[in-house]
Design an enzyme around this catalytic site. Structure first.
Site, PDB file in Angstrom:
ATOM      1  N   HIS A  17       0.925  -1.199   0.013  1.00 40.64           N
ATOM      2  CA  HIS A  17       0.136  -0.074  -0.116  1.00 40.64           C
ATOM      3  C   HIS A  17       0.868   0.993  -0.052  1.00 40.64           C
ATOM      4  CE1 HIS A  17      -3.695   2.151   1.580  1.00 40.64           C
ATOM      5  NE2 HIS A  17      -2.819   2.956   1.190  1.00 40.64           N
ATOM      6  N   HIS A  19       1.561   5.323  -1.901  1.00 39.74           N
ATOM      7  CA  HIS A  19       1.237   6.609  -2.536  1.00 39.74           C
ATOM      8  C   HIS A  19       2.672   7.304  -3.051  1.00 39.74           C
ATOM      9  CE1 HIS A  19      -2.775   6.651  -1.109  1.00 39.74           C
ATOM     10  NE2 HIS A  19      -2.391   6.155   0.166  1.00 39.74           N
ATOM     11  N   ASN A  45      -5.147   7.135  -6.104  1.00 38.47           N
ATOM     12  CA  ASN A  45      -5.802   8.540  -5.833  1.00 38.47           C
ATOM     13  C   ASN A  45      -5.095   9.731  -6.421  1.00 38.47           C
ATOM     14  OD1 ASN A  45      -3.894   8.167  -3.780  1.00 38.47           O
ATOM     15  ND2 ASN A  45      -5.090   9.103  -2.375  1.00 38.47           N
ATOM     16  N   LYS A 102      -9.346  -0.084  -6.123  1.00 40.31           N
ATOM     17  CA  LYS A 102      -9.170   0.519  -4.724  1.00 40.31           C
ATOM     18  C   LYS A 102     -10.849   1.251  -4.526  1.00 40.31           C
ATOM     19  CE  LYS A 102      -7.764   1.948  -0.895  1.00 40.31           C
ATOM     20  NZ  LYS A 102      -6.849   2.853  -0.596  1.00 40.31           N
ATOM     21  N   HIS A 139     -10.471   1.219   1.623  1.00 37.17           N
ATOM     22  CA  HIS A 139     -10.130   2.228   2.750  1.00 37.17           C
ATOM     23  C   HIS A 139     -11.519   2.079   3.483  1.00 37.17           C
ATOM     24  CE1 HIS A 139      -8.805   6.103   4.505  1.00 37.17           C
ATOM     25  NE2 HIS A 139      -9.955   6.087   5.071  1.00 37.17           N
ATOM     26  N   HIS A 177      -4.438  -0.551   5.591  1.00 36.78           N
ATOM     27  CA  HIS A 177      -4.050   0.365   6.705  1.00 36.78           C
ATOM     28  C   HIS A 177      -5.034   0.079   8.078  1.00 36.78           C
ATOM     29  CE1 HIS A 177      -7.025   3.148   4.962  1.00 36.78           C
ATOM     30  NE2 HIS A 177      -6.184   3.760   4.174  1.00 36.78           N
ATOM     31  N   LEU A 222      -5.104   9.258   7.953  1.00 40.17           N
ATOM     32  CA  LEU A 222      -6.365   8.687   7.966  1.00 40.17           C
ATOM     33  C   LEU A 222      -6.325   7.138   7.549  1.00 40.17           C
ATOM     34  CD1 LEU A 222      -8.824  11.355   6.385  1.00 40.17           C
ATOM     35  CD2 LEU A 222      -8.746  10.759   8.944  1.00 40.17           C
ATOM     36  N   ASP A 250       1.425   2.572   3.550  1.00 43.31           N
ATOM     37  CA  ASP A 250       0.559   3.846   3.242  1.00 43.31           C
ATOM     38  C   ASP A 250       1.540   5.112   3.600  1.00 43.31           C
ATOM     39  OD1 ASP A 250      -1.647   5.323   2.677  1.00 43.31           O
ATOM     40  OD2 ASP A 250      -2.513   5.398   4.697  1.00 43.31           O
ATOM     41  N   HIS A 254       2.983  14.505   1.345  1.00 40.83           N
ATOM     42  CA  HIS A 254       2.415  15.812   1.216  1.00 40.83           C
ATOM     43  C   HIS A 254       3.379  16.806   1.290  1.00 40.83           C
ATOM     44  CE1 HIS A 254      -2.024  14.404   1.038  1.00 40.83           C
ATOM     45  NE2 HIS A 254      -1.477  13.460   1.955  1.00 40.83           N
TER      46      HIS A 254
END
Ligand code: NCD
Ligand code: ZN
Ligand code: ZN
Length: 347
Positions: A17, A19, A45, A102, A139, A177, A222, A250, A254
């Site tokens: 998992h 990003h 995403n 997902k 999620h 997660h 989250l 996860d 950012h």
């Protein structure tokens, strides 16, 4: 008693998992992951989300282009499930090597506006996935403002996941997660069609971390960190030998200025030191010998993929991650920046 291990060598792990975002950001985060992991499940995403086989293939190409020369790393691609992802896209995706779709309940997390508003709207697509043997990654949080933020995962299991699993008993589902003892227990008691990923940060921290000495946005993700009893249940699941629990960081980068903000973004960046953080958790629990199955064997087994062939080696040696990394034009603040870690990846 034996002296504690000073090094540990395990089969090269995978991150189930992850990003990595897109564009310039790839140059920072992809090398961090590729230094540790053989493969990673790439979350879809983006803005706009990855919803077609063609988009997934193009995105995989951009990720591969950011892998340093001489490093073997394979992105495993996913599609973003929406209310109107056509069922016939599943066959095209399968042919293009996409391994999963997902499910983000609309509004549940970062870039989930295009997410599913009513799971029943996706049933034809889920049927196609069940037939094709494509996994559904979820999620697992309800989004209703009436439900307390800390209860949203447990309520999701009752309201959404149980009915979904009744309707699609042979659809392979990963609860991503997981953060609660309820989720750990539900997954443990279920059959071979349900697995779960565990992040390093939910294994290391409880919700106090977000509020220690002031509000600490880099610990906000989250599903949000929970109480200590939940963290302990997650550690027990990770080290407990059930093969349906496996590693998924996860890691969710950012820009620092959007986390240190009045409405700070959700997501912890851990890719720079992920396997070291997991080693810390397993070591603290006296279970370093269980790390390899969790990190390198259970995920491929659940996905029906071969294990990686190489190895990595970690050494008990204190080191301190930098305060920040360049992140396009912005800065990226990693978890544990400026704070020593006890294990170091050396090869
Ligand atoms: C993730 C992100 O930033 O994309 N954020 C997070 O807090 N985990 C999205 C997600 O996995 O829910
Ligand atoms: Zn999520
Ligand atoms: Zn995520």
């Amino acid at each position: 008693m034996n002296a504690p291990a000073q090094t540990i060598t395990i089969t090269r792990p995978d991150d189930w998992h992850l990003h990595v975002r897109d564009g310039e950001a790839l140059r920072t985060v992809v090398p961090h992951t590729a230094a540790q992991f053989g493969r990673a499940i790439i979350m879809p995403n983006l803005k706009p989300p990855v919803t077609t086989a063609a988009q997934a293939q193009a995105y995989a190409g951009r990720i591969r282009a950011a892998v340093p020369a001489g490093v073997a790393f394979e992105p495993l691609m996913t599609l973003y499930l929406t209310d109107n992802l056509p069922a016939d896209e599943i066959a095209r995706a399968k042919d293009a090597g996409v391994v999963a779709a997902k499910l983000y309940p609309a509004g549940a997390t970062t870039n989930s506006d295009a997410g599913v508003t009513d799971i029943r709207k996706t049933y034809r697509t889920l049927e196609a996935m069940q037939k094709a043997g494509m996994l559904l990654l979820v999620h697992g949080e309800v989004t209703s403002p009436d439900i307390d933020l800390f209860d949203r995962e447990a309520v999701f299991i009752e309201q959404q996941l149980k009915p979904l699993r009744r309707d699609f008993p042979e659809l392979k589902i990963v609860m991503e997660h997981i953060t609660t003892k309820e989720a750990a227990q539900y997954v443990a008691e279920s059959d071979q069609y349900l697995g779960a990923t565990l992040t390093a940060h939910h294994l290391l921290y409880n919700r106090n971390a977000i509020f220690t000495g002031g509000i600490r946005p880099h610990y906000y993700c989250l599903p949000v960190l929970k109480r200590e009893i939940h963290r302990q249940a997650l550690v027990a699941a990770a080290i407990g030998g059930n093969a349906r629990f496996f590693l998924g960081t996860d890691s969710a980068p950012h820009p620092a200025h959007l986390k240190e903000h009045a409405t700070g973004c959700a997501g912890c960046y851990t890719a720079h030191a992920a396997i070291e953080m997991y080693a810390e958790v397993f070591d603290a629990a006296g279970a370093l010998d269980k790390l390899e199955a969790f990190a390198s064997f259970n995920g491929p087994a659940f996905y029906g993929l071969p294990r990686n062939t190489g190895t990595i080696t970690l050494k008990r040696e204190s080191w301190t991650p930098p305060e920040s990394f360049a992140f396009g034009e912005a800065e990226l603040k990693p978890l544990r920046s400026g704070e020593a870690l006890p294990w170091k990846l050396i090869a």
